[in-house]
Design an enzyme around this catalytic site. Sequence first.
Site, PDB file in Angstrom:
ATOM      1  N   ASP A  60      -0.237  13.949  -0.007  1.00 31.16           N
ATOM      2  CA  ASP A  60      -1.350  14.898  -0.140  1.00 31.16           C
ATOM      3  C   ASP A  60      -1.744  15.525   1.198  1.00 31.16           C
ATOM      4  O   ASP A  60      -2.789  16.184   1.293  1.00 31.16           O
ATOM      5  CB  ASP A  60      -2.573  14.183  -0.730  1.00 31.16           C
ATOM      6  CG  ASP A  60      -2.477  14.046  -2.247  1.00 31.16           C
ATOM      7  OD1 ASP A  60      -2.195  15.053  -2.913  1.00 31.16           O
ATOM      8  OD2 ASP A  60      -2.684  12.922  -2.754  1.00 31.16           O
ATOM      9  N   GLU A  65      -8.218  20.175   4.400  1.00 30.78           N
ATOM     10  CA  GLU A  65      -9.675  20.358   4.363  1.00 30.78           C
ATOM     11  C   GLU A  65     -10.422  19.031   4.248  1.00 30.78           C
ATOM     12  O   GLU A  65     -11.512  18.868   4.794  1.00 30.78           O
ATOM     13  CB  GLU A  65     -10.059  21.215   3.149  1.00 30.78           C
ATOM     14  CG  GLU A  65     -11.551  21.235   2.904  1.00 30.78           C
ATOM     15  CD  GLU A  65     -11.976  22.021   1.670  1.00 30.78           C
ATOM     16  OE1 GLU A  65     -11.482  21.737   0.574  1.00 30.78           O
ATOM     17  OE2 GLU A  65     -12.805  22.904   1.826  1.00 30.78           O
ATOM     18  N   ASP A  66      -9.792  18.087   3.547  1.00 23.08           N
ATOM     19  CA  ASP A  66     -10.499  16.838   3.266  1.00 23.08           C
ATOM     20  C   ASP A  66     -10.652  15.939   4.490  1.00 23.08           C
ATOM     21  O   ASP A  66     -11.439  15.004   4.475  1.00 23.08           O
ATOM     22  CB  ASP A  66      -9.773  16.079   2.145  1.00 23.08           C
ATOM     23  CG  ASP A  66      -9.871  16.832   0.834  1.00 23.08           C
ATOM     24  OD1 ASP A  66     -10.948  17.399   0.560  1.00 23.08           O
ATOM     25  OD2 ASP A  66      -8.875  16.871   0.090  1.00 23.08           O
ATOM     26  N   ARG A  85      -4.870   8.006   0.953  1.00 27.64           N
ATOM     27  CA  ARG A  85      -4.835   9.188   1.826  1.00 27.64           C
ATOM     28  C   ARG A  85      -5.308   8.850   3.251  1.00 27.64           C
ATOM     29  O   ARG A  85      -5.181   9.675   4.149  1.00 27.64           O
ATOM     30  CB  ARG A  85      -5.693  10.322   1.243  1.00 27.64           C
ATOM     31  CG  ARG A  85      -5.130  10.895  -0.047  1.00 27.64           C
ATOM     32  CD  ARG A  85      -5.823  12.208  -0.432  1.00 27.64           C
ATOM     33  NE  ARG A  85      -5.659  13.216   0.605  1.00 27.64           N
ATOM     34  CZ  ARG A  85      -6.265  14.395   0.601  1.00 27.64           C
ATOM     35  NH1 ARG A  85      -7.064  14.720  -0.403  1.00 27.64           N
ATOM     36  NH2 ARG A  85      -6.076  15.256   1.587  1.00 27.64           N
ATOM     37  N   ARG A 130     -15.136  10.647  -4.373  1.00 30.36           N
ATOM     38  CA  ARG A 130     -14.537  10.535  -3.034  1.00 30.36           C
ATOM     39  C   ARG A 130     -15.561  10.392  -1.900  1.00 30.36           C
ATOM     40  O   ARG A 130     -15.240   9.872  -0.840  1.00 30.36           O
ATOM     41  CB  ARG A 130     -13.666  11.775  -2.759  1.00 30.36           C
ATOM     42  CG  ARG A 130     -12.535  11.982  -3.753  1.00 30.36           C
ATOM     43  CD  ARG A 130     -11.442  10.961  -3.589  1.00 30.36           C
ATOM     44  NE  ARG A 130     -10.397  11.126  -4.578  1.00 30.36           N
ATOM     45  CZ  ARG A 130      -9.331  11.913  -4.424  1.00 30.36           C
ATOM     46  NH1 ARG A 130      -9.191  12.590  -3.314  1.00 30.36           N
ATOM     47  NH2 ARG A 130      -8.418  11.996  -5.373  1.00 30.36           N
ATOM     48  N   HIS A 160     -14.086  17.572  -6.365  1.00 30.80           N
ATOM     49  CA  HIS A 160     -14.943  17.780  -5.198  1.00 30.80           C
ATOM     50  C   HIS A 160     -16.009  18.835  -5.506  1.00 30.80           C
ATOM     51  O   HIS A 160     -15.829  19.659  -6.405  1.00 30.80           O
ATOM     52  CB  HIS A 160     -14.115  18.315  -4.021  1.00 30.80           C
ATOM     53  CG  HIS A 160     -13.171  17.329  -3.416  1.00 30.80           C
ATOM     54  ND1 HIS A 160     -11.823  17.573  -3.304  1.00 30.80           N
ATOM     55  CD2 HIS A 160     -13.383  16.113  -2.872  1.00 30.80           C
ATOM     56  CE1 HIS A 160     -11.234  16.538  -2.709  1.00 30.80           C
ATOM     57  NE2 HIS A 160     -12.159  15.633  -2.444  1.00 30.80           N
ATOM     58  N   CYS A 245      -8.802  23.845   0.097  1.00 26.83           N
ATOM     59  CA  CYS A 245      -8.211  22.544   0.482  1.00 26.83           C
ATOM     60  C   CYS A 245      -7.114  22.667   1.521  1.00 26.83           C
ATOM     61  O   CYS A 245      -6.808  21.715   2.218  1.00 26.83           O
ATOM     62  CB  CYS A 245      -7.577  21.861  -0.724  1.00 26.83           C
ATOM     63  SG  CYS A 245      -8.475  22.000  -2.240  1.00 26.83           S
TER      64      CYS A 245
HETATM   65  C1  CIR Z   1      -6.286  14.576  -4.038  1.00 25.04           C
HETATM   66  O1  CIR Z   1      -6.464  14.170  -5.188  1.00 25.04           O
HETATM   67  O2  CIR Z   1      -6.856  14.088  -3.075  1.00 25.04           O
HETATM   68  C2  CIR Z   1      -5.324  15.718  -3.808  1.00 25.04           C
HETATM   69  N1  CIR Z   1      -4.239  15.632  -4.748  1.00 25.04           N
HETATM   70  C3  CIR Z   1      -6.021  17.035  -3.953  1.00 25.04           C
HETATM   71  C4  CIR Z   1      -7.047  17.270  -2.899  1.00 25.04           C
HETATM   72  C5  CIR Z   1      -7.675  18.596  -3.029  1.00 25.04           C
HETATM   73  N2  CIR Z   1      -8.601  18.815  -1.975  1.00 25.04           N
HETATM   74  C6  CIR Z   1      -9.720  19.503  -2.091  1.00 25.04           C
HETATM   75  O3  CIR Z   1     -10.113  19.885  -3.184  1.00 25.04           O
HETATM   76  N3  CIR Z   1     -10.442  19.668  -1.002  1.00 25.04           N
END
Ligand code: CIR
Length: 250
Positions: A60, A65-66, A85, A130, A160, A245
Amino acid sequence: MFTRAIVRTPGENFCDGITTSRLGRPDRRKTLEQHTAYCDALRDCGVEVSVLTADERFPDGCFVEDTAVVTEDCAVIARLGAPERRGEEEAIADALAAFRPLRRIEEPATLDGGDVMRVSDQFYVGLSKRTNAEGALQLTSALSEHGHVVSTIPVNGVLHLKTGVTFVGDNTLVATGEFAGRDEFNAFCRIDVDETAAANCLNVNGTILVPAGFPKTASALRRLRRPVIELDISEFRKMDGGLTCLSLLF
Ligand code: CIR
């Protein structure tokens, strides 16, 4: 104005990341093409794009962004809510250290940048699967030193906060589902959309990036009389990702 972006190329094992969508497996060639088009769109908006190489430990990892919340004063490195992650943020911290002093979200807090929506000096933090209350608290402590205000918003039905609501400038939010008609956002002009995957838009220096395939949302945004770029991100949607993201803008 954003002058820089950090992105990360999707790895060979992108399709092994976390997903709840039932849209099928991403196609490798299309994934890379869509990522390249995304980077080109950021450049067209006047942003210098740093492209980090994929790290195969983190399927991932392209959802950068996360991993951090970056302001003009500091970069707050996240402690990601999904344990598998954690570690993605280290390469990002190394990249950001050249530009900002770093702060860190520490255990037991969790925070994903996708839960943080900035509107000028106000930060809305989604409390989601999260991001926990301690994460919001630690972010508040880091940002309030610089005069920013943080408030929390419960997130129930989506991954999110910004999956369901994004700020596109001009005091305007694009919102869907549980965020459409929400009291906390009464002070904003609102584009409430029923195209649920369309709410994750990205304002880059006045140009609005919108996911392709959602004509009602795109035409509502065009009525703001700002440039709109539609980008196909079908392969990222298969892994629960959207436009915001894929980059850290600062
Ligand atoms: C996840 O589930 O963490 C990733 N497959 C997708 C993350 C998407 N990020 C976001 O919306 N900021």
